[in-house]
Design a protein around this motif. Sequence first.
Motif, short mmCIF file in Angstrom:
data_model
loop_
_atom_site.label_atom_id
_atom_site.label_comp_id
_atom_site.label_asym_id
_atom_site.label_seq_id
_atom_site.Cartn_x
_atom_site.Cartn_y
_atom_site.Cartn_z
N UNK A 79 85.73 -46.76 -23.18
CA UNK A 79 84.53 -46.10 -22.77
C UNK A 79 83.21 -47.30 -22.70
N UNK A 80 83.22 -47.93 -23.56
CA UNK A 80 81.99 -49.04 -23.64
C UNK A 80 82.40 -50.10 -22.47
N UNK A 81 83.63 -50.59 -22.06
CA UNK A 81 83.87 -51.41 -20.91
C UNK A 81 83.66 -50.83 -19.59
N UNK A 82 83.81 -49.62 -19.58
CA UNK A 82 83.51 -48.82 -18.34
C UNK A 82 81.97 -48.69 -18.32
N UNK A 83 81.34 -48.41 -19.42
CA UNK A 83 79.67 -48.29 -19.36
C UNK A 83 79.26 -49.53 -18.97
N UNK A 84 79.78 -50.64 -19.58
CA UNK A 84 78.98 -52.08 -19.27
C UNK A 84 79.87 -52.92 -18.13
N UNK A 85 80.91 -52.19 -17.64
CA UNK A 85 81.79 -52.91 -16.49
C UNK A 85 82.18 -54.24 -17.13
N UNK A 86 82.76 -54.17 -18.28
CA UNK A 86 83.57 -55.19 -19.17
C UNK A 86 84.90 -54.99 -18.96
N UNK A 87 85.59 -55.42 -17.78
CA UNK A 87 86.96 -55.30 -17.63
C UNK A 87 87.85 -55.74 -19.05
N UNK A 88 87.36 -56.72 -19.78
CA UNK A 88 88.13 -57.14 -20.80
C UNK A 88 88.31 -55.89 -21.90
N UNK A 89 87.29 -55.27 -21.79
CA UNK A 89 87.25 -54.14 -22.85
C UNK A 89 88.15 -52.87 -22.47
N UNK A 90 87.86 -52.53 -21.12
CA UNK A 90 88.51 -51.44 -20.92
C UNK A 90 89.94 -51.61 -20.36
N UNK A 91 90.32 -52.84 -20.19
CA UNK A 91 91.84 -53.25 -20.25
C UNK A 91 92.25 -54.10 -21.43
N UNK A 92 91.84 -53.68 -22.67
CA UNK A 92 92.29 -54.38 -23.89
C UNK A 92 93.73 -54.05 -23.90
N UNK A 93 94.31 -52.99 -23.37
CA UNK A 93 95.58 -52.64 -23.55
C UNK A 93 96.00 -52.07 -22.24
N UNK A 94 97.35 -52.49 -21.59
CA UNK A 94 97.57 -51.94 -20.68
C UNK A 94 97.75 -50.12 -20.60
N UNK A 95 97.23 -49.58 -19.63
CA UNK A 95 97.15 -48.05 -19.62
C UNK A 95 96.60 -47.43 -21.05
N UNK A 96 95.30 -48.23 -21.33
CA UNK A 96 94.66 -47.89 -22.66
C UNK A 96 94.39 -46.63 -22.85
N UNK A 97 93.85 -45.82 -21.84
CA UNK A 97 93.58 -44.56 -22.35
C UNK A 97 94.99 -43.53 -22.69
N UNK A 98 96.21 -43.85 -21.88
CA UNK A 98 97.00 -43.28 -22.18
C UNK A 98 97.64 -43.85 -23.94
N UNK A 99 97.57 -44.91 -24.13
CA UNK A 99 97.58 -45.41 -25.47
C UNK A 99 97.11 -44.91 -26.68
#
Length: 382
Positions: A79-99
């Motif tokens: 959520x923070x990655x999407x908010x700040x357009x930080x790919x490193x955060x919203x792709x911390x895991x593959x399929x992060x929301x599912x994890x």
Amino acid sequence: MKMVGVSMNRFIIIAIIFTGCVNILQAQRSKVVSLFQLIETAKYDEAKTAIEEAAEAEKTADWAVTWYARGLLCQTAYEKGIEKNNKKHYELYPDQLYVAYDSYEKALELDSRGRMEKQLAPLYVLLANDFQQLGEKQFRDKQYKEALRAFEQALQINWSPILTVEIDTNLIYNTALAAYEGGEWEKAIDYLSQLNQHKYDPNVSHLLFTVHLEREDTASAVELLIEDIERYEENEDLVMLLVDMLFQTNDTEKALATLDTASARDPSNYIFPYTKGLIYQKTEQYRKAITAYKRSAELAPEEIEIYTNIGTCYYNLGVDIQEHARTITNNRIFLDEQAKAEAEFALSVEWLEKALDKDPDNQLVIEKLHTLYNVLEITNKH
């Protein structure tokens, strides 16, 4: 005395082991608790390393809080990655929301006392929203299978026993649409049928109809429309779909009967007698077509096409009479038939001129009138 000495030594050893276990356990527990501080301070990489160690460690792998922390890390970083357009955060895991979801579910499974349900309920609401937004983005990008997966995950969360939310029909519609666009016909039928039961929108019926045709199931398509015309209170689009389908399958009588029923329930709608006129015209029943068109003209006097079609029907009647006259050898009867044909042509002129009055630049009408003026030898209107 020896016996006592041995027992005392054993007690001391056990006490030492127990103390050591407690210290290890406290250390492990402290390590997991410190994860929440890392998440709160956005040190997501450090948190990930620590949480994966805890998830694999024998002492903490079966703790519900370990998996809760893992889910919270994934969701928060996303959520923070999407908010700040930080790919490193919203792709911390593959399929992060599912994890995140899988981790929360494991936490619930390990939480035998049900203490985490209240903590997870608001997070589940947010997570369902995250999945829905992900699905919408993927749908816009025409990644329909991925969008379907995201929407279905959002639905699954909404149906979780720890939540008490109403059925989100808009989400079901999005899921159905993703299944439809992705060619997942069985799923599309399932979700669209659910919406149909709630009378969501006539467009749902239209989509279901299309799915049945894609599967070459004409019988189900017709049956659906017959039921849904009633369900959606004689919706005009559904009536027209059914009429067209019946006409295309050569069931003209049923098509006309459907229009009669629709007209009886909505007598002010011109489209039903107009369509009846079209069917009669296409089947060369011009007298019946004219009667139907005149009824629609009474209801919609500004519709130019009605006048044009009436004029065309009269013209075709005149042509039919002329063709028949060519087979007649008796001159008197031949002249009588010619007079009848000219009478039909004159009526055609009358209605086409009404159409031209409403649309003076209509070239199609002008051309038809030009032909008729020549046939009738009318020279003062060219």
